[in-house]
Design a protein around this motif. Structure first.
Motif, PDB file in Angstrom:
ATOM      1  N   LYS B   8       8.869  -7.943   5.169  1.00 28.94           N
ATOM      2  CA  LYS B   8       7.364  -8.153   4.999  1.00 28.94           C
ATOM      3  C   LYS B   8       6.887  -7.516   3.832  1.00 28.94           C
ATOM      4  O   LYS B   8       6.985  -6.486   3.229  1.00 28.94           O
ATOM      5  N   GLN B   9       5.901  -8.435   3.269  1.00 28.36           N
ATOM      6  CA  GLN B   9       5.261  -7.727   1.996  1.00 28.36           C
ATOM      7  C   GLN B   9       3.800  -7.265   2.497  1.00 28.36           C
ATOM      8  O   GLN B   9       3.031  -7.881   3.137  1.00 28.36           O
ATOM      9  N   VAL B  10       3.471  -6.025   2.264  1.00 28.52           N
ATOM     10  CA  VAL B  10       2.334  -5.572   2.652  1.00 28.52           C
ATOM     11  C   VAL B  10       1.341  -4.871   1.477  1.00 28.52           C
ATOM     12  O   VAL B  10       2.051  -4.536   0.263  1.00 28.52           O
ATOM     13  N   PRO B  11       0.103  -4.694   1.751  1.00 22.38           N
ATOM     14  CA  PRO B  11      -0.636  -4.089   0.757  1.00 22.38           C
ATOM     15  C   PRO B  11      -0.197  -2.601   0.540  1.00 22.38           C
ATOM     16  O   PRO B  11       0.283  -2.041   1.482  1.00 22.38           O
ATOM     17  N   ASP B  12      -0.199  -1.964  -0.800  1.00 19.58           N
ATOM     18  CA  ASP B  12       0.415  -0.578  -0.971  1.00 19.58           C
ATOM     19  C   ASP B  12      -0.531   0.339   0.159  1.00 19.58           C
ATOM     20  O   ASP B  12      -1.726   0.437   0.123  1.00 19.58           O
ATOM     21  N   PRO B  13       0.554   0.680   0.945  1.00 20.40           N
ATOM     22  CA  PRO B  13       0.186   1.722   1.953  1.00 20.40           C
ATOM     23  C   PRO B  13      -0.689   2.904   1.602  1.00 20.40           C
ATOM     24  O   PRO B  13      -1.529   3.588   2.262  1.00 20.40           O
ATOM     25  N   ALA B  14      -0.679   3.152   0.218  1.00 21.59           N
ATOM     26  CA  ALA B  14      -1.492   4.680   0.019  1.00 21.59           C
ATOM     27  C   ALA B  14      -2.900   4.214  -0.291  1.00 21.59           C
ATOM     28  O   ALA B  14      -3.692   5.075  -0.401  1.00 21.59           O
ATOM     29  N   ILE B  15      -3.323   2.878  -0.521  1.00 18.17           N
ATOM     30  CA  ILE B  15      -4.700   2.427  -0.516  1.00 18.17           C
ATOM     31  C   ILE B  15      -5.221   2.132   0.966  1.00 18.17           C
ATOM     32  O   ILE B  15      -4.694   1.316   1.634  1.00 18.17           O
ATOM     33  N   GLU B  16      -6.280   2.578   1.360  1.00 20.02           N
ATOM     34  CA  GLU B  16      -6.998   2.405   2.678  1.00 20.02           C
ATOM     35  C   GLU B  16      -7.345   0.905   2.867  1.00 20.02           C
ATOM     36  O   GLU B  16      -7.807   0.158   2.051  1.00 20.02           O
ATOM     37  N   PRO B  17      -6.876   0.293   3.744  1.00 22.96           N
ATOM     38  CA  PRO B  17      -6.894  -1.134   3.992  1.00 22.96           C
ATOM     39  C   PRO B  17      -8.334  -1.353   4.041  1.00 22.96           C
ATOM     40  O   PRO B  17      -9.239  -0.663   4.803  1.00 22.96           O
ATOM     41  N   SER B  18      -8.906  -2.798   3.881  1.00 22.42           N
ATOM     42  CA  SER B  18     -10.107  -3.272   3.963  1.00 22.42           C
ATOM     43  C   SER B  18     -10.023  -4.698   4.466  1.00 22.42           C
ATOM     44  O   SER B  18      -8.972  -5.207   4.430  1.00 22.42           O
ATOM     45  N   TYR B  19     -11.205  -4.903   5.104  1.00 16.55           N
ATOM     46  CA  TYR B  19     -11.148  -5.993   6.102  1.00 16.55           C
ATOM     47  C   TYR B  19     -12.392  -6.918   5.593  1.00 16.55           C
ATOM     48  O   TYR B  19     -13.402  -6.606   5.297  1.00 16.55           O
ATOM     49  N   LYS B  20     -11.991  -8.289   5.491  1.00 17.20           N
ATOM     50  CA  LYS B  20     -13.193  -9.074   5.361  1.00 17.20           C
ATOM     51  C   LYS B  20     -13.066 -10.196   6.858  1.00 17.20           C
ATOM     52  O   LYS B  20     -12.297 -10.798   6.827  1.00 17.20           O
ATOM     53  N   ASN B  21     -14.420 -10.091   7.257  1.00 18.48           N
ATOM     54  CA  ASN B  21     -14.469 -11.113   8.390  1.00 18.48           C
ATOM     55  C   ASN B  21     -13.223 -10.841   9.523  1.00 18.48           C
ATOM     56  O   ASN B  21     -12.726 -11.651  10.065  1.00 18.48           O
ATOM     57  N   GLY B  22     -13.229  -9.579   9.411  1.00 20.06           N
ATOM     58  CA  GLY B  22     -11.860  -9.363  10.447  1.00 20.06           C
ATOM     59  C   GLY B  22     -10.398  -9.424   9.864  1.00 20.06           C
ATOM     60  O   GLY B  22      -9.406  -9.328  10.600  1.00 20.06           O
ATOM     61  N   CYS B  23     -10.404 -10.057   8.674  1.00 25.53           N
ATOM     62  CA  CYS B  23      -8.994 -10.246   8.195  1.00 25.53           C
ATOM     63  C   CYS B  23      -8.512  -9.192   6.866  1.00 25.53           C
ATOM     64  O   CYS B  23      -9.259  -8.930   6.169  1.00 25.53           O
ATOM     65  N   LEU B  24      -7.517  -8.747   7.290  1.00 27.32           N
ATOM     66  CA  LEU B  24      -7.011  -7.631   6.217  1.00 27.32           C
ATOM     67  C   LEU B  24      -6.925  -8.252   4.911  1.00 27.32           C
ATOM     68  O   LEU B  24      -6.248  -9.390   4.851  1.00 27.32           O
ATOM     69  N   SER B  25      -7.710  -7.563   3.897  1.00 22.85           N
ATOM     70  CA  SER B  25      -7.547  -8.009   2.673  1.00 22.85           C
ATOM     71  C   SER B  25      -6.165  -7.842   1.740  1.00 22.85           C
ATOM     72  O   SER B  25      -5.414  -6.702   2.079  1.00 22.85           O
ATOM     73  N   ARG B  26      -5.598  -8.821   1.320  1.00 25.60           N
ATOM     74  CA  ARG B  26      -4.299  -8.729   0.723  1.00 25.60           C
ATOM     75  C   ARG B  26      -4.349  -9.055  -0.751  1.00 25.60           C
ATOM     76  O   ARG B  26      -4.635 -10.027  -1.071  1.00 25.60           O
ATOM     77  N   PRO B  27      -4.023  -7.948  -1.532  1.00 28.38           N
ATOM     78  CA  PRO B  27      -3.916  -8.219  -3.070  1.00 28.38           C
ATOM     79  C   PRO B  27      -2.831  -9.301  -3.361  1.00 28.38           C
ATOM     80  O   PRO B  27      -2.007  -9.567  -2.658  1.00 28.38           O
ATOM     81  N   ASP B  28      -3.059  -9.651  -4.473  1.00 29.94           N
ATOM     82  CA  ASP B  28      -1.916 -10.563  -4.990  1.00 29.94           C
ATOM     83  C   ASP B  28      -0.499  -9.860  -5.263  1.00 29.94           C
ATOM     84  O   ASP B  28       0.330 -10.745  -4.849  1.00 29.94           O
ATOM     85  N   GLU B  29      -0.553  -8.433  -5.585  1.00 31.73           N
ATOM     86  CA  GLU B  29       0.504  -8.043  -5.290  1.00 31.73           C
ATOM     87  C   GLU B  29       0.819  -7.013  -4.314  1.00 31.73           C
ATOM     88  O   GLU B  29       0.263  -6.139  -4.078  1.00 31.73           O
ATOM     89  N   GLN B  30       1.649  -7.445  -3.472  1.00 27.36           N
ATOM     90  CA  GLN B  30       2.217  -6.499  -2.416  1.00 27.36           C
ATOM     91  C   GLN B  30       3.771  -5.931  -2.333  1.00 27.36           C
ATOM     92  O   GLN B  30       4.447  -6.767  -3.177  1.00 27.36           O
ATOM     93  N   VAL B  31       3.832  -5.054  -1.679  1.00 25.87           N
ATOM     94  CA  VAL B  31       5.228  -4.259  -1.840  1.00 25.87           C
ATOM     95  C   VAL B  31       5.980  -4.438  -0.720  1.00 25.87           C
ATOM     96  O   VAL B  31       5.531  -5.094   0.463  1.00 25.87           O
ATOM     97  N   LEU B  32       7.005  -4.121  -0.791  1.00 24.33           N
ATOM     98  CA  LEU B  32       8.310  -4.356   0.410  1.00 24.33           C
ATOM     99  C   LEU B  32       7.558  -3.284   1.507  1.00 24.33           C
ATOM    100  O   LEU B  32       7.582  -2.221   1.066  1.00 24.33           O
TER     101      LEU B  32
END
Lengths: 321, 250
Positions: B8-32
């Motif tokens: 699974k590719q996930v947003p960098d876990p060191a950065i606090e996640p943000s949500y837009k309309n209840g949807c987790l914002s995913r950056p272009d670059e995601q990590v393993l």
């Protein structure tokens, strides 16, 4: 609403965690069914006034598919609309299987349920700083609840009668278990202890955990751990407190060398009084600590142990007089 | 033997996640996702002892595919990424259905993954896949011993662990710490550059996708009031000691 609870055993009795679900079900249900799963004989799983069955499994067979099938039979027979499961090893497997069978996406890590208007469930995000509310719109709703989200129901529990025991069918998907190991737990249980002392990466290395264990034994406390040190193999997974581990709500929680990552906070932030010791002044744990000591655990804890030791010695002497 | 592993590719876990309309914002670059490293490691250990092809399977927006590359660098053979705008904000069941449709095409012996992802924490997908593809499900593996003939694992239970031999087919989930994930060396990193990453869409798989979970709201919680923070200059232990006495713990 007809609610079915997947119950589990603790020793020979329905678990406290399961009774938490029963208590919540009372808010939303017109009728409550409990299917308790376990391998023991002569179990106390009949909750007064409720429809209870016992799914008896063979402890030497990993039979999750068959257990889910048996629960599904009970659910179908009684036109169940809501299935409540605790977030345990077995609970998550069962919820996942049933969610496939009923084509119903399940929500896990739920801390509250509201069925007054729509059927909505609450989960904690960002380390519990915010709550995410989801409406479940499928016909059969499957909810996986975090332990300690509700108070357990206090009620009369008795032995289940023989006609309420379901033996599960064999399946080609069963896996034979070669050996069962029960981990001997010394000292108080993590979930039930009024005092929990947890260790994190700040302890430096596994051998330094002896000061945590010593402090815990002096205070009759249970020992918790962060995911980081569990991953590092310092302590078994059963000690892990946090999102992927256990939820604790003791009277006092002492966090030693723990930075307080979101993942950890979720499991302990509802403790009544939080004491944190950490070298890093900016560690997030200090944002939720009632008493924060910016200092070195290797200095503070041995000193604390000797203070406790001295006071107990003094106490003993005076009582002898 | 053929093994599919989740990456699974996930947003960098060191950065606090943000949500837009209840949807987790995913950056272009995601990590393993770190939790999948354990599954990948187990798969690689099986490959090295029993000889197997290890295929990385993943579902995410196309992005930079950094996480996929990281999985290939560990030593997996090739990757298949399912990417489709319709899969945005998928729930666990949708993910499991899509992954199952892919896995069924691959004719595998094992599907191996972490216990739960770092961004979603649902922890249902492995078991859901087992149910859909009708495989035995051996979840929460905490250690493994692999010989040429058998894979013997210890599985975490509420009261300890149980030991069992993995059957010929199965879905396996590995707890964090269950195995020691390897770090790729320079050679591995170079080798991964030439490995094949195939991208599929929902149309290629034909999965029926619908979402019965509706985002309603995100509400703030009263954060507990900050307590006192004291810099230890020798009296820290005594302050704690006095507090514990006051709280009747001593």
């Amino acid at each position: 609403m007809k609610v079915l609870i997947v119950g589990e055993l603790n020793e020979n009795k329905i678990s406290t965690t399961s009774l938490e679900l029963v208590n919540k079900a009372k808010d939303i249900a017109t009728e409550i069914f409990i299917c308790t799963v376990g391998s023991k004989e002569n179990v106390d799983v009949q909750v007064e006034g409720l429809n209870c069955t016992y799914i008896k499994i063979d402890e030497n067979i990993l039979s999750t598919h068959s257990i889910a099938n048996a629960i599904k039979e009970v659910a179908n027979l009684n036109s169940i609309e809501v299935i409540l499961v605790s977030s345990t090893y077995l609970g998550r497997d069962i919820a996942a299987f049933l969610s496939v069978d009923y084509d119903s996406a399940s929500v896990t890590n739920v801390t509250d349920i509201n069925a007054s208007d729509t059927f909505s469930v609450t989960t904690a995000i960002n380390g519990g700083k915010e709550l995410y509310i989801t409406d479940i719109e499928s016909d059969i709703k499957i909810v996986v609840v975090r332990p300690k989200s509700f108070e357990p129901l206090e009620t009369i529990i008795s032995k289940i009668s023989d006609d309420k025991i379901i033996d599960i069918k064999k399946s080609e998907l069963d896996v034979q278990i070669q050996k069962i190991n029960i981990e001997e737990k010394s000292g108080p249980q993590l979930e039930d202890s009024s005092l929990v002392i947890s260790a994190g990466r700040g302890l430096g290395e596994a051998s330094n955990l002896n000061i945590i264990n010593e402090l815990a034994s002096k205070l009759d406390a249970a020992v918790g751990a962060t995911r980081a040190i569990v991953d590092a193999g310092w302590v078994p997974y059963s000690h892990q407190v946090g999102q992927t581990g256990k939820t604790v709500k003791p009277d006092i929680y002492i966090a030693c060398g723990i930075s307080g990552a979101t993942q950890h906070q979720v499991g302990m932030k509802d403790s009544k009084f939080i004491i944190a010791i950490n070298k890093d002044e900016d560690a997030p744990i200090f944002q939720i600590a009632d008493l924060g000591i910016v200092g070195d655990v290797h200095q503070v804890i041995p000193k604390l142990i000797s203070l406790i030791y001295n006071s107990k010695e003094k106490g003993n002497t005076s009582s002898n007089l | 033997m053929r093994i599919a592993v989740s990456a699974k590719q996930v947003p960098d876990p060191a950065i606090e996640p943000s949500y837009k309309n209840g949807c987790l914002s995913r950056p272009d670059e995601q990590v393993l996702d770190d939790t999948d490293r354990y599954g990948i490691e187990l798969a690689l250990q099986i490959k090295e002892t029993m000889d197997a092809e290890v295929i990385v399977v993943s579902m995410s927006p196309e992005g930079t595919q950094k996480g996929i590359r990281q999985a290939l660098q560990m030593g997996t053979d090739r990757a298949i990424l399912i990417s489709d705008p319709e899969l945005k904000n998928s729930n666990s069941l949708t993910t499991a259905k899509v992954m199952s449709d892919l896995i069924k095409k691959l004719d595998i012996n094992y599907f191996i993954c972490g216990v739960e992802s770092t961004d979603g924490y649902t922890g249902l997908v492995p078991q859901q896949i087992a149910r859909i593809i009708n495989f035995p499900c051996i979840s929460f593996i905490k250690s493994a011993e692999i010989t040429e003939e058998t894979i013997i694992v210890k599985r975490q239970t509420a009261f300890g662990y149980e030991t069992l031999a993995i059957p010929e087919k199965g879905v396996l989930s590995v707890t964090a710490g269950g195995v020691e994930p390897r770090y790729p060396n320079f050679k591995d990193i170079m080798a991964a550059r030439n490995k094949d990453v195939k991208i599929l869409t929902l149309k290629d798989l034909g999965t029926d996708v619908h979402n019965s979970l509706k985002y309603r709201d995100i509400v703030g919680v009263d954060i507990r009031t900050k307590g006192e923070k004291i810099i230890d200059d020798g009296q820290g232990a005594e302050i704690i000691f006095n507090k514990l006495k006051e709280l009747k713990a001593i």
